[in-house]
Structures are given as structure tokens and as C-alpha cells.
Design a protein around this motif. Structure first.
Motif, PDB file in Angstrom:
ATOM      1  N   PHE A 383     -15.950   3.144  23.807  1.00 56.29           N
ATOM      2  CA  PHE A 383     -14.424   2.392  23.746  1.00 56.29           C
ATOM      3  C   PHE A 383     -13.772   3.389  24.753  1.00 56.29           C
ATOM      4  O   PHE A 383     -13.378   4.152  25.065  1.00 56.29           O
ATOM      5  CB  PHE A 383     -13.874   1.897  22.439  1.00 56.29           C
ATOM      6  CG  PHE A 383     -14.838   1.035  21.888  1.00 56.29           C
ATOM      7  CD1 PHE A 383     -15.066  -0.656  22.049  1.00 56.29           C
ATOM      8  CD2 PHE A 383     -15.486   1.453  20.627  1.00 56.29           C
ATOM      9  CE1 PHE A 383     -16.085  -0.511  21.054  1.00 56.29           C
ATOM     10  CE2 PHE A 383     -16.406   0.719  20.168  1.00 56.29           C
ATOM     11  CZ  PHE A 383     -15.965  -0.027  20.072  1.00 56.29           C
ATOM     12  N   LEU A 387      -7.990   0.911  25.756  1.00 55.48           N
ATOM     13  CA  LEU A 387      -8.066  -0.388  24.725  1.00 55.48           C
ATOM     14  C   LEU A 387      -7.427  -0.537  23.967  1.00 55.48           C
ATOM     15  O   LEU A 387      -6.947   0.293  22.674  1.00 55.48           O
ATOM     16  CB  LEU A 387      -9.719  -0.288  24.149  1.00 55.48           C
ATOM     17  CG  LEU A 387      -9.543  -1.321  22.723  1.00 55.48           C
ATOM     18  CD1 LEU A 387     -10.197  -2.456  23.449  1.00 55.48           C
ATOM     19  CD2 LEU A 387     -11.393  -0.548  22.219  1.00 55.48           C
ATOM     20  N   THR A 389      -5.812  -3.960  21.143  1.00 54.19           N
ATOM     21  CA  THR A 389      -6.182  -5.044  20.683  1.00 54.19           C
ATOM     22  C   THR A 389      -5.035  -5.887  19.925  1.00 54.19           C
ATOM     23  O   THR A 389      -5.334  -6.607  19.402  1.00 54.19           O
ATOM     24  CB  THR A 389      -7.308  -4.653  19.026  1.00 54.19           C
ATOM     25  OG1 THR A 389      -6.731  -3.397  18.133  1.00 54.19           O
ATOM     26  CG2 THR A 389      -8.325  -4.200  19.498  1.00 54.19           C
ATOM     27  N   GLY A 419      -8.147  -1.552  18.495  1.00 54.46           N
ATOM     28  CA  GLY A 419      -7.920   0.012  19.149  1.00 54.46           C
ATOM     29  C   GLY A 419      -6.455  -0.120  19.824  1.00 54.46           C
ATOM     30  O   GLY A 419      -5.507  -1.157  20.190  1.00 54.46           O
ATOM     31  N   CYS A 517      -6.493   0.233  32.723  1.00 57.64           N
ATOM     32  CA  CYS A 517      -6.720  -1.431  31.762  1.00 57.64           C
ATOM     33  C   CYS A 517      -5.837  -2.410  32.220  1.00 57.64           C
ATOM     34  O   CYS A 517      -5.250  -3.080  31.128  1.00 57.64           O
ATOM     35  CB  CYS A 517      -6.188  -1.041  30.383  1.00 57.64           C
ATOM     36  SG  CYS A 517      -6.880   1.008  29.847  1.00 57.64           S
TER      37      CYS A 517
END
Length: 732
Positions: A383, A387, A389, A419, A517
Motif C-alpha cells: 500500500f 494511504l 482511510t 490506513g 497522495c
């Protein structure tokens, strides 16, 4: 899995061969209607044919489609559709090809007109093609060898609410050449596409039998509704067309077929696709097809295990929640294998409740249990560090699939994870413009300095520039980024212009942004103020002759010098102009000498009649400085041409031409002088009877009477703009 081809049970094989020897072997088919332009449409029939044992007599060169009005069943027209293509239908996996099963796609197509004047019934219309017969060995319907097929579609009126209603029916249904294995799950994407973007809904339907028969296998035209249905064998129905656990189903939204058949043989099935626009059904397409169920070689299911980071423990679905946090490994080890020899495995994943960011897999496929190949393949799923979440649990299905026939078997591990991204610092921005701010500049200066951006996390940086209350481009300022990466530089350049307004103070903000990201972080903007220093003392204009009106006679010249001075040493330009005419026409000439801080000019005038004829002639001398807020200086002179003084004109009117030296001649010494348009034109003397006795244009003439008798004569003096009259007496 093993690719060994097993022999089919002899009774089933004989049944298949005996049936195929007598049937036409039409496998299935469907109609579709596609809009072209105007009232023109294209109607297509896709017919699927048994490519291995098919009867060549069933390959028609053309078929007839009939169009009817719904509700009344009124026949609108028949159209012959010629055969246009004959192609092989490929298996989903070519390695699973069976020599006893092959399908060809026979396409028929033609153009049809649907004018609004004829196809406006709100009930709509339907099209049908009838053809017999089906395969004798179909297991799930009665008397299959005598059962016909009716290919059917419905379409709406081409006009609605007085406006054209354009629609194409669904099409591009993928054909099926695959077979199913008894006891194994079979699935296939049977859905179509719609060019209008309308909603499609799928449902199972009983195939249409219609009116064709073994006696009339190819009717000259289709009959109208109603069409009889095929008769299911006992225990089967429209919702249980192919027995199994589960029996045949179709996903109403996607058209995906699914069945785990429990019986061997050939099974016919039907699917209806309804088309909806704005919640209203507008068309329907029916599709017949058949599926062969066989006993297949045993194929064991592959297996995938997910190993937790930093441990030898395997992830347990439904129990574990993986936590990906800063400073910890974000990679999972994947181990996948298959009990069958020579198995080709494919590893993939499917995000269940998120779309990004996605992990990366190091190895996605390989072969196990063959000489030189391992029994277990190992891959790594990592991952990204970014990341996040946001406190939610994300679900990711890790899937391994083999290459078994007729369809791959799969094993899925659903990984639940949360994450937290690695810490990320915002970028920094700096300039070489300091330390003394604001920058103080003058008009015309070239201002340049470097702007740098740096990201502590080495994320790619982009520089930016904005102005407070203005756009940098509007004043000619530029920032060019010279490099890329986590540390970048740019060059600021500005040639200081004359401000378009009274604004002499400018504030530039410089920024740096980095994207991590898919989320942007920006540096605190760095302000660089720039003050334009501007002062201006108006220039002075002096002349060598301090007059306001210049009067001269024709030919009498006038000369004057001028000087302009500017303490700011701005560029000075001196000009002279005459209102309503140019200098040369007025007999004038102006010679300037321009320069920074000082300008001079020499003015010369030789009076002429052009000026004399004008009521007023003014010359404006203008001294212009080149600066942001110029203050021009002007000096105006009025020029006049003086007329010559004319003496009183009282000519003598008696003379005695007797040679006594006294008044022997008639002359006019005091004639008015010539001036521009007033010039002597003619002098004439007439007798009292009107006869011209003397004429001259010479103003210094002397007339001796010409021997004429004494008496009174008449005098006429003509100028270009006036005349004088009088008498002349010749005395004895």
C-alpha cells in the motif's frame, strides 16, 4: 489444472450426434434496430449456428423481417435482410476449446425507412423473424426438433408529443460459445449496450416458438402476434430453465448469467432486455440461446493466503483488521498455489468500498507444480505511504484464479484495513529579493531575482506568483520555473513600466505547492513589496522673442529660437504646428534639436499670401517630456501679414498734350499698390461713344492722347478684386 481431454459418456455422445444429423442446429439469435439519420434505420438479425454439426441447408442467404403495429397487429411492411457476415464465435479461454462445440455468428442486415407520417402510433411497433427448427437433443423443452424460433423486438413510435423521438434498441450482446461443467459454477456476461445511454433491465423469458414448423421451416413472412411459447419439460419453467444449485439466473442490472448445473445435456434459455428512458419502457429485445452442460475434468480450487506484516501469521477474513500506520511496513506477502499440476495462476485484487489509492503487486501470475516451477508462488502487495482511510475500514478482495475449464476457479481473501498516512510537511518558499524590503525601483528598471521552493518530504514542488489587487501579467511581470522535483527554482523578471493608474506600490505573493497522495499542500505565501520611486518636475519653455503677435509685411522674415529644459533629465521633444494647415504652406519652418533634459528649436517665417488670406493664423510650440505623468509646456504665437499703406487715389483728369512741357501726358503715379489677390489688371480709356482708344497694364504708363481731339474721355481702372471709374479730359 490438467488439460487432459476426457471422453464424453457414450450415450450422451450418440444422442448429440443422432440429433444433430436431423436438425438445422440454429443455436439462437436476436434482432436490433439502430437509428441512422432522418427516418432511416438499420435492422440487424444475429443468428447463431452450430459450426460443428450444423446443417448447411439452414444457412439462408436472406431472411424476411416483418414489421407490425402493436395493439392492432397491422402489418406495416416486410423487409428482406441479406446475409452480410459469417464469423466464428471465440471461447472465453481458447485453451478450453472442445472439438464437439463451435458456434458461428451469421449476421443479416438491411436499411429501413420509418417515416413519422406512418410510425406515430403511441402503442409502438414490433418486428419478428420466424425460422425452424431447434436441435433435437435439447433436454429442457418438449419436441425440440419440431420447435421453431421467433426473433422478436419492440420499438416506440418515431414521434412523441409532436417531436421526433429518436431511439436505437440495445445491441452488442456478446455471443456464447462456452460450455458449462456439471456441479461447477458457470457465469457469463450476457449484457448488451445502448447507444442512447438508456437504462437496460434483464429478466429470464420463455423462448418464443411461433408459427414456423418442420413443414414450413422458413415462412415467406412472419405472422403477427400472438406467438406460441416453447413447452418446458416437467419440473422446469421460466425461472428454472436450467436445473441446478442455483438454477439459471440473470442479473437484472448487468445481464450476467449464473448457474451451477446439476444435469448433463443441451439446454435452451431465453433472456428479455427491456429499455427504459426517464422511467418509461420504450423497447424490448428477446434473445434465445443454448448452453451445453458436460462432465469436465476435475479442477481443484486454487488457494491464496495473506501474511500479516512482520509476522508469520496469515490474515483471517472477518476477524482481522489490518492497521497500516507510519513507521510500519505497508506490504503484505501473498502466497498462492493450486493442487492441480501445470496450473497457470493469475493474481488480482478488487477494491470493494474505495477507489484510490491502489496498492501495487510485485508478481501477478505464474505456473505451479510443473517441472522447474514452484509449488507455491509468492507475491508482495504494498500500500502507498499516503494511504489515509480517515478512520474508515476499507475492504480489498485479493483474488487468485486458475485457468481451469470451462471457467477459472477462484479463491478470494477479503482484507479489511485502516490506513494512516506518513506525516507530511508543507513546502517552503524563499526569494533572493531581500533583505531590504520593499524593493525601491524606478521606471524602466529591470527587476530580477530568484524564487526557490523546497519540500522536506521531497514531494514534487510547483512555484506560483500572484499580485495583491492586480495580476502580474497585466504589468508584464513573469515567473519562470527552471527545474522540477522536491527542490525547484524560478526566475522573477519585471521591466518596471509606467503604471497605467496612479498605483506606484505593488505587492507580489510567491508560493510553493506540493502534491502528495492527490492532496495538495501549500507553503505560506512569501510577500515581496516593490515601491516605484517617481517624481517629476515640469519642464520649462523659453523663447528669444517675448511677443504674442507677430506682424510682418510680405517678404519681411521673422526668426525666433526656443529652448526647453528639464531638471529630471527626461527626454524632451519640441514640435510646432499651425491649426488648419502645415508649416510649409504658411511659409514657416521649424528645426528642433531634441534630447534628454534639453531641447531647442529654430523657427523661421517668410510671410506669404496664404497667411494673409486667413483671418487668424496661430502657431503652437509644444515641449513634451517622456515620463509616466508628463506635464507638457506650450507657447502660442499669432501671425499676421500687414497690408502696404496705399496713398489717397485722386488722379488728375486734365492734361494738355501740346508739347509745352507742362501736363503733356496723362499718368497715374498714385495707383494703389499690388497686394496678394489685389493686383492691377488693366487700364482702359474710351471715347464718349464707347470706343476703346487706349489700353495698358503698365502702372507707370504715360499717355500723350494719341492725337485725339480735345474733349472728355472715360477712364476704367481694373484690379483683380475691384475697379475704379473716372474721366480724362484732353484740353486744347
Amino acid at each position: 489444472m490438467s488439460r487432459i481431454l476426457h471422453v464424453i459418456f457414450l450415450p450422451l455422445l450418440l444422442l448429440l450426434l443422432s440429433g444433430r444429423a436431423q436438425a438445422t442446429h440454429i443455436v439462437g439469435g436476436e434482432l436490433d434496430l439502430q437509428y441512422q439519420s432522418g427516418s432511416r434505420y438499420q435492422i440487424n438479425l444475429n443468428l447463431y449456428f452450430d459450426a460443428i454439426y450444423g446443417n448447411p441447408g439452414a444457412l439462408d442467404n436472406s431472411l424476411v423481417v416483418s414489421i407490425f403495429e402493436k395493439g392492432t397487429n397491422r402489418r406495416m411492411q416486410n423487409l428482406t435482410l441479406p446475409l452480410v457476415t459469417n464469423t466464428t464465435v471465440a471461447y472465453s479461454d481458447i485453451a478450453c476449446t472442445r472439438p464437439i462445440l463451435g458456434t458461428r455468428r451469421i449476421a443479416y442486415s438491411g436499411q429501413i425507412d420509418l417515416p413519422a407520417s406512418q410510425y406515430a402510433n403511441p402503442a409502438g411497433y414490433y418486428a419478428a423473424v420466424e425460422r425452424c427448427c431447434r436441435n433435437n437433443n435439447i433436454r429442457n423443452i418438449r419436441n425440440p426438433g419440431d420447435a421453431g424460433q421467433t426473433y422478436y423486438l419492440e420499438f416506440p413510435a418515431v414521434v412523441r408529443d409532436g417531436k421526433p423521438f429518436i431511439n436505437s434498441t440495445p445491441r452488442v450482446f456478446p455471443p456464447l460459445s462456452d460450455y458449462a461443467c456439471r456441479g461447477e459454477l458457470f457465469y457469463f456476461d450476457f449484457g448488451g449496450k445502448d447507444t442512447d445511454g438508456d437504462s437496460l433491465v434483464y429478466e429470464l423469458s420463455t423462448p418464443l416458438n411461433g408459427h414456423s414448423s418442420t413443414n414450413v421451416p422458413k415462412p415467406a413472412e412472419a405472422a403477427p402476434q400472438p406467438y406460441s411459447l416453447v413447452q418446458w419439460t416437467p419440473g422446469l419453467n421460466v425461472l428454472n430453465q436450467i436445473p441446478g444449485t442455483p438454477s439459471l439466473t440473470v442479473d437484472g442490472r448487468t445481464g450476467r448469467l449464473q448457474v451451477r448445473p446439476s444435469q448433463l445435456g443441451l439446454f435452451v434459455f431465453g433472456v428479455k432486455c427491456s429499455e427504459y428512458r426517464k422511467g418509461q419502457k420504450i423497447s424490448e429485445v428477446r434473445r434465445d440461446f443454448q448452453l451445453l452442460v458436460e462432465d469436465c475434468p476435475q479442477n481443484a480450487k486454487p488457494k491464496v493466503n495473506v501474511q500479516l506484516p512482520g509476522t508469520n501469521k496469515f490474515y483471517e477474513s472477518g476477524k482481522d483488521v489490518l492497521r497500516l500506520e507510519p513507521g510500519q511496513s505497508r506490504c503484505l506477502k501473498l502466497r498462492f498455489t493450486d493442487p492441480d499440476p501445470n496450473s497457470k495462476l493469475t493474481l488480482s485484487y478488487n477494491p470493494v468500498n474505495f477507489s484510490a489509492p491502489l496498492p501495487a503487486i510485485s508478481i501477478t501470475q505464474g505456473v505451479v507444480r510443473t517441472p522447474g516451477s514452484p509449488d507455491t508462488l509468492v507475491s508482495q502487495l504494498c500500500f502507498p505511504n499516503c494511504l489515509d482511510t480517515k478512520g474508515k475500514v476499507y475492504l480489498l478482495d485479493v483474488i487468485v484464479a486458475d485457468n481451469g475449464c470451462s471457467l477459472p476457479k477462484r479463491d478470494t481473501v477479503r482484507v479489511a484495513f485502516m490506513g494512516v498516512p506518513d506525516p507530511n510537511s508543507p513546502p517552503l518558499v524563499a526569494t533572493t529579493a531581500g533583505p531590504g524590503l520593499p524593493l525601491r525601483v524606478r521606471i524602466g528598471d529591470l527587476v530580477t531575482f530568484q524564487v526557490t521552493g523546497r519540500d522536506p518530504d521531497a514531494d514534487p514542488v510547483t512555484l506560483s506568483m500572484t499580485g495583491r489587487g492586480f495580476t502580474p501579467a497585466s504589468v508584464g511581470a513573469t515567473l519562470v520555473q527552471n527545474s522540477t522535483g522536491g527542490q525547484v527554482s524560478g526566475t522573477f523578471t519585471w521591466r518596471v513600466p509606467c503604471p497605467p493608474t496612479d498605483k506606484f506600490f505593488y505587492e507580489f505573493d510567491f508560493g510553493a505547492a506540493a502534491t502528495t497522495c492527490s492532496e495538495a499542500q501549500a507553503a505560506a505565501p512569501l510577500l515581496v513589496p516593490i515601491q516605484i520611486d517617481y517624481t517629476n518636475a515640469p519642464p520649462t519653455l523659453t523663447t528669444s522673442d517675448d511677443v504674442t503677435v507677430v506682424r510682418r509685411q510680405l517678404g519681411e522674415s521673422f526668426t525666433m529660437s526656443l529652448e526647453g529644459l528639464d531638471t529630471d533629465q527626461d527626454m524632451l521633444t519640441m514640435t510646432a504646428s499651425v491649426a488648419g494647415m502645415d508649416l510649409a504652406a504658411a511659409g514657416m519652418r521649424f528645426t528642433p534639436q531634441n534630447g534628454p533634459g534639453r531641447a531647442t528649436g529654430l523657427f523661421e517665417w517668410i510671410p506669404n499670401c496664404e497667411v494673409a488670406a486667413r483671418d487668424q493664423t496661430e502657431v503652437t510650440f509644444r515641449l513634451q517630456e517622456t515620463t509616466c505623468k508628463p506635464v507638457p509646456k506650450t507657447h502660442t504665437l499669432r501671425f499676421e501679414v500687414e497690408r502696404p499703406v496705399a496713398p489717397d487715389f485722386l488722379p488728375a483728369n486734365i492734361f494738355t498734350p501740346n508739347n509745352d512741357k507742362v501736363h503733356d501726358f496723362f499718368e497715374l503715379p498714385n495707383l494703389p499698390p499690388d497686394f496678394c489677390d489685389s493686383r492691377l489688371a488693366d487700364i482702359k480709356i474710351f471715347s464718349r461713344w464707347g470706343n476703346l482708344v487706349y489700353r495698358t497694364t503698365n502702372r507707370t504708363f504715360k499717355w500723350d492722347g494719341g492725337g485725339l481731339p480735345a474733349g472728355v474721355y472715360f477712364l476704367l481702372i481694373e484690379y483683380t478684386d475691384k475697379t475704379y471709374k473716372g474721366t480724362v479730359t484732353i484740353a486744347p
